[in-house]
Design a protein around this motif. Structure first.
Motif, PDB file in Angstrom:
ATOM      1  N   UNK A  93       3.397  14.166  -9.849  1.00 31.92           N
ATOM      2  CA  UNK A  93       4.406  15.063 -10.009  1.00 31.92           C
ATOM      3  C   UNK A  93       4.814  15.102 -11.802  1.00 31.92           C
ATOM      4  N   UNK A  94       4.625  13.964 -12.148  1.00 33.77           N
ATOM      5  CA  UNK A  94       4.888  13.954 -13.848  1.00 33.77           C
ATOM      6  C   UNK A  94       3.515  14.558 -14.376  1.00 33.77           C
ATOM      7  N   UNK A  95       2.526  14.350 -13.987  1.00 35.76           N
ATOM      8  CA  UNK A  95       1.348  14.975 -14.497  1.00 35.76           C
ATOM      9  C   UNK A  95       1.564  16.346 -14.504  1.00 35.76           C
ATOM     10  N   UNK A  96       2.090  16.922 -13.145  1.00 39.00           N
ATOM     11  CA  UNK A  96       1.962  18.388 -12.918  1.00 39.00           C
ATOM     12  C   UNK A  96       2.870  18.892 -13.969  1.00 39.00           C
ATOM     13  N   UNK A  97       4.223  18.298 -13.996  1.00 32.86           N
ATOM     14  CA  UNK A  97       5.123  18.519 -14.913  1.00 32.86           C
ATOM     15  C   UNK A  97       4.701  18.698 -16.572  1.00 32.86           C
ATOM     16  N   UNK A  98       3.834  17.584 -16.815  1.00 35.68           N
ATOM     17  CA  UNK A  98       3.260  17.702 -18.365  1.00 35.68           C
ATOM     18  C   UNK A  98       2.165  18.933 -18.367  1.00 35.68           C
ATOM     19  N   UNK A  99       1.706  19.238 -17.326  1.00 36.27           N
ATOM     20  CA  UNK A  99       0.458  20.262 -17.293  1.00 36.27           C
ATOM     21  C   UNK A  99       1.252  21.587 -17.580  1.00 36.27           C
ATOM     22  N   UNK A 145       0.902  -1.258   0.033  1.00 36.21           N
ATOM     23  CA  UNK A 145      -0.134   0.047  -0.071  1.00 36.21           C
ATOM     24  C   UNK A 145       0.957   1.334   0.035  1.00 36.21           C
ATOM     25  N   UNK A 146       1.977   1.111   0.691  1.00 42.32           N
ATOM     26  CA  UNK A 146       2.971   2.419   0.827  1.00 42.32           C
ATOM     27  C   UNK A 146       3.441   2.493  -0.696  1.00 42.32           C
ATOM     28  N   UNK A 147       3.907   1.472  -1.240  1.00 39.60           N
ATOM     29  CA  UNK A 147       4.229   1.574  -2.394  1.00 39.60           C
ATOM     30  C   UNK A 147       3.277   2.206  -3.379  1.00 39.60           C
ATOM     31  N   UNK A 148       2.126   1.874  -3.226  1.00 40.80           N
ATOM     32  CA  UNK A 148       1.014   2.488  -4.238  1.00 40.80           C
ATOM     33  C   UNK A 148       0.950   3.904  -3.875  1.00 40.80           C
ATOM     34  N   UNK A 149       1.084   4.274  -2.904  1.00 41.73           N
ATOM     35  CA  UNK A 149       1.118   5.634  -2.343  1.00 41.73           C
ATOM     36  C   UNK A 149       2.237   6.443  -3.038  1.00 41.73           C
ATOM     37  N   UNK A 150       3.427   5.896  -2.846  1.00 43.82           N
ATOM     38  CA  UNK A 150       4.507   6.269  -3.556  1.00 43.82           C
ATOM     39  C   UNK A 150       4.183   6.379  -5.082  1.00 43.82           C
ATOM     40  N   UNK A 151       3.852   5.411  -5.808  1.00 40.98           N
ATOM     41  CA  UNK A 151       3.647   5.440  -7.265  1.00 40.98           C
ATOM     42  C   UNK A 151       2.582   6.685  -7.658  1.00 40.98           C
ATOM     43  N   UNK A 152       1.610   6.639  -6.878  1.00 40.35           N
ATOM     44  CA  UNK A 152       0.673   7.794  -7.253  1.00 40.35           C
ATOM     45  C   UNK A 152       1.196   9.036  -7.082  1.00 40.35           C
TER      46      UNK A 152
END
Length: 267
Positions: free
Chosen positions: A21-27, A9-16
């Protein structure tokens, strides 16, 4: 609080988080149509520095600690690291994609633009796999050694998230410059990191389920990340160095120092 949470679950949170942040950069494509080459070079250099530091402090160092006292304590580090590089090398050969934005000849017909965009995202997606795997493994190894702490795993995910921001922009903005719509450029940019939560979950599951493989998986993730840095990020960051001097190198040094500071001071 977080120490008792499931590592998957922690890994999932890290992945999200890293995907966000990738999406924020792409924006950034909705604000800028172009990105100056020297800024792009600095961002790519910065990402390189973060990944190099993360590979050592958060992956190789815990792997070395886990291997201490064993008969061939060097074996997990050497074998795991080599396999990480081999994995990316084979994937690089077997899966069709472009390496850099400037790989194609000028005057290319517009009908091939979508195909090229998809291949570019495919390349970035491929190279995001070891990033997700790295902090997934880190979360899965929490508590297995003194160096494998929840703080160090979180810092690794945070560091990769930081370098994902400029990476998202480095995908979406050049695509917009080539004539792709802003929305489509953004979708391509954010899609490049969708694989990270999946890779993170797999890495956490593997590390927490098969304990003897812990040092191998840590070293594997490090080898894959270093392969990406040397194969893609550093060469791309060194374009037009005769115009912009040492800007990419300065960025790499800054990224390395930032990740090192976070890992030592906080982790």
């Amino acid at each position: 609080m977080f120490e008792n949470m499931n590592p998957i679950f922690l890994a999932l949170l890290g992945g999200l988080f890293t995907w966000g942040l990738t999406a924020a950069g792409a924006a950034m494509v909705f604000i800028f149509k172009e990105i100056k080459p020297k800024i792009l070079n600095m961002m790519l250099g910065f990402a390189s520095g973060i990944m190099i530091a993360a590979s050592f402090w958060s992956l190789l160092l815990p792997a070395m600690e886990l291997s201490e006292g064993k008969k061939y304590e060097w074996a997990p580090i050497i074998i795991g690291f080599a396999l990480g590089g081999v994995f990316l090398l084979l994937a690089d050969k077997l899966l069709p994609h472009v390496h850099h934005l400037g790989d194609e000849p000028k005057g290319q017909h517009k009908s091939s633009s979508l195909k090229r965009s998809i291949m570019l995202v495919f390349a970035i997606t491929l190279h995001n796999i070891p990033e997700g795997l790295s902090y997934g493994v880190a979360f899965g190894t929490v508590g297995s050694s003194e160096k494998a702490t929840l703080a160090s795993a979180a810092i690794l995910a945070f560091g990769i998230g930081i370098q994902n921001f400029p990476e998202g922009a480095a995908v979406s903005i050049p695509l917009r410059r080539e004539g792709v719509t802003r929305l489509k450029s953004f979708m391509y940019g954010q899609a490049s990191a969708l694989v990270e939560p999946i890779a993170a979950i797999f890495g956490a599951w593997l590390a927490s389920s098969i304990k003897p493989l812990l040092p191998y998986t840590l070293a594997f993730a490090a080898g894959a990340m270093i392969f990406v840095v040397i194969e893609e990020l550093i060469p791309e960051s060194q374009t037009d160095t005769h115009l912009y001097g040492h800007i990419a190198t300065i960025g790499a040094m800054a990224g390395f120092l930032l990740m090192t500071f976070m890992d030592i001071a906080i982790g």
